[in-house]
Design a protein around this motif. Structure first.
Motif, PDB file in Angstrom:
ATOM      1  N   TYR A  35       0.870  -1.170   0.000  1.00 14.65           N
ATOM      2  CA  TYR A  35       0.000   0.000   0.000  1.00 14.65           C
ATOM      3  C   TYR A  35       0.909   1.223   0.000  1.00 14.65           C
ATOM      4  N   GLN A  37       0.940   5.685   0.917  1.00 12.93           N
ATOM      5  CA  GLN A  37       0.244   6.855   1.455  1.00 12.93           C
ATOM      6  C   GLN A  37       1.042   8.088   1.073  1.00 12.93           C
ATOM      7  N   GLN A  41      -2.633  12.263   2.349  1.00 11.88           N
ATOM      8  CA  GLN A  41      -3.716  11.597   1.628  1.00 11.88           C
ATOM      9  C   GLN A  41      -4.036  10.238   2.243  1.00 11.88           C
ATOM     10  N   LYS A  42      -5.020   9.583   1.660  1.00  9.65           N
ATOM     11  CA  LYS A  42      -5.450   8.282   2.176  1.00  9.65           C
ATOM     12  C   LYS A  42      -4.416   7.198   1.875  1.00  9.65           C
ATOM     13  N   VAL A  43      -4.475   6.152   2.652  1.00  8.33           N
ATOM     14  CA  VAL A  43      -3.703   4.954   2.348  1.00  8.33           C
ATOM     15  C   VAL A  43      -4.371   4.272   1.151  1.00  8.33           C
ATOM     16  N   PHE A  45      -4.357   1.087  -1.771  1.00  5.29           N
ATOM     17  CA  PHE A  45      -3.949  -0.269  -2.137  1.00  5.29           C
ATOM     18  C   PHE A  45      -3.155  -0.240  -3.437  1.00  5.29           C
TER      19      PHE A  45
ATOM     20  N   LEU B  43       0.915   1.548  10.378  1.00  3.94           N
ATOM     21  CA  LEU B  43      -0.481   1.332  10.736  1.00  3.94           C
ATOM     22  C   LEU B  43      -0.557   0.186  11.731  1.00  3.94           C
ATOM     23  N   PHE B  88      -8.073   5.187  11.449  1.00  3.57           N
ATOM     24  CA  PHE B  88      -8.645   4.910  10.139  1.00  3.57           C
ATOM     25  C   PHE B  88      -9.534   3.684  10.195  1.00  3.57           C
ATOM     26  N   GLY B 101      -7.695  -9.132  -0.047  1.00  3.66           N
ATOM     27  CA  GLY B 101      -7.152  -8.201   0.934  1.00  3.66           C
ATOM     28  C   GLY B 101      -7.024  -6.788   0.448  1.00  3.66           C
ATOM     29  N   LYS B 102      -7.875  -6.388  -0.465  1.00  7.15           N
ATOM     30  CA  LYS B 102      -7.816  -5.024  -0.951  1.00  7.15           C
ATOM     31  C   LYS B 102      -8.632  -4.149  -0.017  1.00  7.15           C
ATOM     32  N   LEU B 103      -7.947  -3.469   0.892  1.00  8.52           N
ATOM     33  CA  LEU B 103      -8.615  -2.588   1.831  1.00  8.52           C
ATOM     34  C   LEU B 103      -8.765  -1.196   1.244  1.00  8.52           C
ATOM     35  N   PHE B 105      -9.283   2.550   2.546  1.00  7.95           N
ATOM     36  CA  PHE B 105      -9.144   3.350   3.756  1.00  7.95           C
ATOM     37  C   PHE B 105      -9.890   4.665   3.629  1.00  7.95           C
ATOM     38  N   GLY B 106     -10.323   5.164   4.764  1.00  2.00           N
ATOM     39  CA  GLY B 106     -10.864   6.513   4.825  1.00  2.00           C
ATOM     40  C   GLY B 106      -9.747   7.522   5.053  1.00  2.00           C
ATOM     41  N   GLN B 107     -10.157   8.776   5.149  1.00  2.00           N
ATOM     42  CA  GLN B 107      -9.190   9.858   5.345  1.00  2.00           C
ATOM     43  C   GLN B 107      -8.658   9.890   6.778  1.00  2.00           C
ATOM     44  N   GLY B 108      -9.422   9.306   7.688  1.00  2.00           N
ATOM     45  CA  GLY B 108      -8.963   9.222   9.068  1.00  2.00           C
ATOM     46  C   GLY B 108      -9.464  10.334   9.959  1.00  2.00           C
TER      47      GLY B 108
END
Lengths: 111, 115
Positions: A35, A37, A41-43, A45, B43, B88, B101-103, B105-108
Motif C-alpha cells: 500500500y 500513502q 492523503q489516504k492509504v 492499495f 499502521l 482509520f 485483501g484489498k482494503l 481506507f478513509g481519510q482518518g
C-alpha cells in the motif's frame, strides 16, 4: 509479537532511478500486500500477492511497478523509473486470513 | 461520502474522556478494520469486526457495525495522552472464498488527547 519489517525506513532517490523496497512479512502468513500513502492523503492499495503471483492490483500499479518474493522470507516492491509523484510512504502488509498487519513503512522521496 | 469515510476529521479531548469516531462506507463488505497511525509511523491494527457482528470489544476499545446504515463507530474509553494518533477505518473487498485483501481506507480522524 510477530511483525512485518520493512527496509529501508527512508530513501531519497533521483527521478528516473530504480528503487527496491524490501519487506519481511509475518512468517506464517500467506498473503502479502503493498500500500502507499502520499503525504496528507489516504492509504491506497497497490497490489496483493498470493501463491507466488499477483492476486489483484490497482490502477496505480502500472508497468513501472513490480513485486517479487525472491526467497521464502522476503517480499519486494520495485519501482523501475521513479517519478516525483512516487514520493510517498510505502507500506508492506501481510495476512493469514482477514486481519491485515502492516509494517512501519518506507518513506520514499524522489527528487 | 466515499468508501470508508471517517468523521469527525479531527477530535480534541481531555485525558480521561471518551472519544468516538465514526466511519461510513458505500459498498457491501465482509469485514471492517480499524487502524491507528502515529504521526509518520506504521499502521497498527486495532480491531476487526465482521459483517455479521454488531459489536466488538478489545480492552478500552469498542467497535460497532451497522450494515443497514453502512456505518461503524470506534469508541475509546478513558482516553490517555498516548492515544493521540490518527484513526482509520478500512473496508475490504474480499470476494466470496477468494481472498484479495484489498482494503479501502478513509481519510482518518486525527485524535488529540490533552494531558
Amino acid at each position: 509479537e510477530p511483525e512485518v519489517t520493512q527496509t529501508p525506513s527512508h530513501q531519497v532517490t533521483q527521478m528516473g532511478q530504480e528503487v527496491i523496497l524490501r519487506c519481511v512479512p509475518i512468517s506464517n502468513h500467506l498473503y502479502f500486500y503493498w500500500y502507499r500513502q502520499i503525504l496528507g492523503q489516504k492509504v491506497e492499495f497497490l497490489v496483493s500477492f498470493y501463491n507466488n503471483e499477483i492476486s489483484e492490483k490497482s490502477e496505480i500499479f502500472d508497468d513501472q511497478f513490480s513485486v517479487e518474493r525472491p526467497d521464502g522470507s522476503n517480499f519486494t516492491l520495485k519501482i523501475r523509473s521513479t517519478k516525483l509523484e512516487d514520493s510517498a510512504m510505502y507500506f508492506c502488509a501481510s495476512s493469514e486470513l482477514n486481519t491485515i498487519y502492516f509494517g512501519e513503512g518506507s518513506w520514499l522521496t524522489v527528487v | 461520502s466515499q468508501q470508508g469515510e471517517e468523521d469527525p476529521q479531527a477530535l480534541s479531548i481531555q485525558e480521561g474522556e471518551n472519544a468516538t469516531m465514526n466511519c461510513s462506507y458505500k459498498t457491501s463488505i465482509n469485514n471492517l478494520q480499524w487502524y491507528r497511525q502515529n504521526s509518520g509511523r506504521g499502521l497498527v491494527h486495532l480491531i476487526l469486526i465482521r459483517s455479521n457482528e454488531r459489536e466488538k470489544h478489545s480492552g478500552r476499545l469498542r467497535v460497532t457495525l451497522d450494515t443497514s446504515k453502512k456505518s461503524s463507530s470506534l469508541l475509546i474509553t478513558a482516553s490517555r495522552a498516548a492515544d493521540t494518533a490518527s484513526y482509520f477505518c478500512a473496508t475490504d473487498d474480499w470476494a466470496g472464498g477468494t481472498s484479495y485483501g484489498k482494503l479501502t481506507f478513509g481519510q482518518g480522524t486525527i485524535l488529540t488527547v490533552h494531558p
